[in-house]
Enzyme design. Structure first.
Site, short mmCIF file in Angstrom:
data_model
loop_
_atom_site.label_atom_id
_atom_site.label_comp_id
_atom_site.label_asym_id
_atom_site.label_seq_id
_atom_site.Cartn_x
_atom_site.Cartn_y
_atom_site.Cartn_z
N SER A 103 0.81 -1.22 0.00
CA SER A 103 0.00 0.00 0.00
C SER A 103 0.85 1.27 0.00
O SER A 103 0.30 2.36 0.08
CB SER A 103 -0.93 0.01 1.22
OG SER A 103 -0.20 0.18 2.41
N THR A 113 -1.84 2.68 4.05
CA THR A 113 -1.16 3.96 3.96
C THR A 113 -0.25 3.96 5.16
O THR A 113 -0.62 3.40 6.19
CB THR A 113 -2.19 5.10 4.12
OG1 THR A 113 -2.95 5.21 2.93
CG2 THR A 113 -1.55 6.44 4.41
N THR A 167 1.47 6.77 0.46
CA THR A 167 0.58 5.68 0.05
C THR A 167 0.62 5.49 -1.46
O THR A 167 0.94 6.43 -2.20
CB THR A 167 -0.88 5.99 0.48
OG1 THR A 167 -1.70 4.85 0.25
CG2 THR A 167 -1.45 7.16 -0.27
N ARG A 184 -6.64 9.65 -9.58
CA ARG A 184 -7.37 9.84 -8.32
C ARG A 184 -6.41 10.20 -7.19
O ARG A 184 -5.41 9.56 -6.99
CB ARG A 184 -8.14 8.56 -7.99
CG ARG A 184 -8.87 8.58 -6.65
CD ARG A 184 -8.07 7.94 -5.54
NE ARG A 184 -8.81 7.87 -4.29
CZ ARG A 184 -8.25 7.48 -3.14
NH1 ARG A 184 -6.99 7.12 -3.10
NH2 ARG A 184 -8.97 7.46 -2.03
N THR A 188 -5.61 7.05 7.75
CA THR A 188 -5.61 5.97 6.78
C THR A 188 -7.03 5.44 6.66
O THR A 188 -7.80 5.49 7.62
CB THR A 188 -4.61 4.86 7.17
OG1 THR A 188 -4.66 3.82 6.19
CG2 THR A 188 -4.89 4.29 8.53
N GLY A 189 -7.35 4.97 5.48
CA GLY A 189 -8.71 4.50 5.26
C GLY A 189 -9.27 5.13 4.01
O GLY A 189 -8.53 5.54 3.12
N1 ASP Z 1 -6.23 6.78 2.62
C1 ASP Z 1 -5.71 6.13 1.46
C2 ASP Z 1 -6.35 6.70 0.24
O1 ASP Z 1 -7.53 7.00 0.29
C3 ASP Z 1 -5.86 4.66 1.40
C4 ASP Z 1 -5.82 3.90 2.68
O2 ASP Z 1 -5.30 4.39 3.67
O3 ASP Z 1 -6.36 2.77 2.72
O4 ASP Z 1 -5.69 6.79 -0.77
#
Ligand code: ASP
Length: 312
Positions: A45, A166, A184, A194, A217-218
């Site tokens: 990631s 991330t 990330t 994106r 993160t998320g």
């Molecule tokens: N926050 C990150 C994103 O939206 C991805 C992640 O942390 O899962 O790119």
């Protein structure tokens, strides 16, 4: 002195603390810790070995914020350079800008001497090929790059079961300066170009040495809409405790409407070096290390449920 990180920062947190112990700044420490995670091909990631977008291109997002003076630098949708966090730092230090994306970020990285590298590993390519969008017939979509309906195929990227991740680092140095950094490869199989929350100051990260810092993160779209990292710090600035600030910022995510609401987590510290982690998912953890510790400790994140829905 303290370093706090997302749990996947385990490979880098000791080095980050070593930088602080040898007199480095919070910015040095955050960069050093994240660079180790970015170079790890097993971490899918972040950085080299990260999962690609829907067309099979690895596009990196990263941001760094120096909480003393509120300086910041970010890169988004950058291909071909492993250490997005270091390019982001150089944006902060060398340019009158805060944010470079895509070809501009790549050009800048090359101009200042970073080495180009193909970031797509065989392991990541294999998983991408297994997850390639399928036509309604069930066949793997052919000539993806030449199609004008890739946006329809990208629903695969909005699969909540997708690989997430991330890396977040927060550090406070001996002088009390606080830095936040995030790096990330974003959502696996995302639409090309994106940007997630990770490079967006105030969304994926924010730091103010007087009050604290946060990093997320998320599902980045949620943190962008709620300005989550900034919210944590602004609640601290308004006098909330760290626990209250985190809960309020998480509760703000529960106000979001729309069809795509999913996982969001963040770590945070206050100006006194207290730390905490928060997540709307259960069983989340984060790691922390102070100067007195021989090894980092893994701690539970506070669970604050928010509503979840997907595509309905
Ligand atoms: N926050 C990150 C994103 O939206 C991805 C992640 O942390 O899962 O790119």
């Amino acid at each position: 002195m303290i370093v706090v990180a997302s749990t996947n920062g385990l490979t880098g947190i000791q080095e980050s603390m070593n930088v602080l112990l040898s007199g480095g700044s919070a910015v040095d420490a955050v960069e050093a810790g994240i660079r180790i995670v970015e170079a790890d091909p097993e971490e899918h990631s972040v950085g080299y070995g990260g999962y690609p977008n829907v067309l099979g291109q690895v596009e990196l997002d990263a941001g760094i914020m120096d909480g003393t003076g509120l300086s910041a630098g970010s890169v988004g949708a950058m291909r071909g350079y492993t250490h997005a966090i270091s390019v982001a730092r150089q944006v902060m230090e060398k340019l009158p800008h805060v944010f470079l994306v895509s070809e501009g970020a790549e050009r800048f990285a090359g101009e200042i001497g970073f080495q180009r590298r193909d970031l797509l590993t065989d392991a990541a390519r294999t998983v991408w090929q297994q997850r390639l969008p399928r036509d309604p017939s069930g066949e793997v979509a052919s000539d993806l790059a030449g199609r004008n309906d890739v946006w329809k195929l990208v629903e695969i990227a909005t699969d909540p079961e997708r690989t997430q991740g991330t890396v977040n680092f927060l550090a406070q140095d001996a002088a009390g300066n606080i830095c936040a950094g995030v790096s990330t490869s974003g959502w696996a199989w995302k639409y090309p170009g994106r940007l997630g929350d990770s490079p967006i100051i105030g969304a994926g990260l924010y730091a103010d040495s007087r009050f604290g810092a946060a990093a997320c993160t998320g599902m980045g779209e949620m943190a962008i809409r709620a300005a989550t990292a900034h919210s944590v710090v602004i609640y601290l600035k308004m006098g909330a405790t760290l626990g209250e600030a985190g809960r309020r910022a998480m509760a703000d995510l529960d106000d979001l409407g729309g069809r795509y609401l999913a996982q969001m987590s963040f770590i945070a510290i206050d100006g006194d070096g207290n730390h905490a982690g928060f997540s709307n998912g259960e069983d989340g953890t984060y790691i922390a290390m102070t100067a007195e510790m021989d090894e980092p400790e893994e701690l539970a994140r506070t669970h604050v449920p928010t509503k979840a829905r997907w595509g309905m």
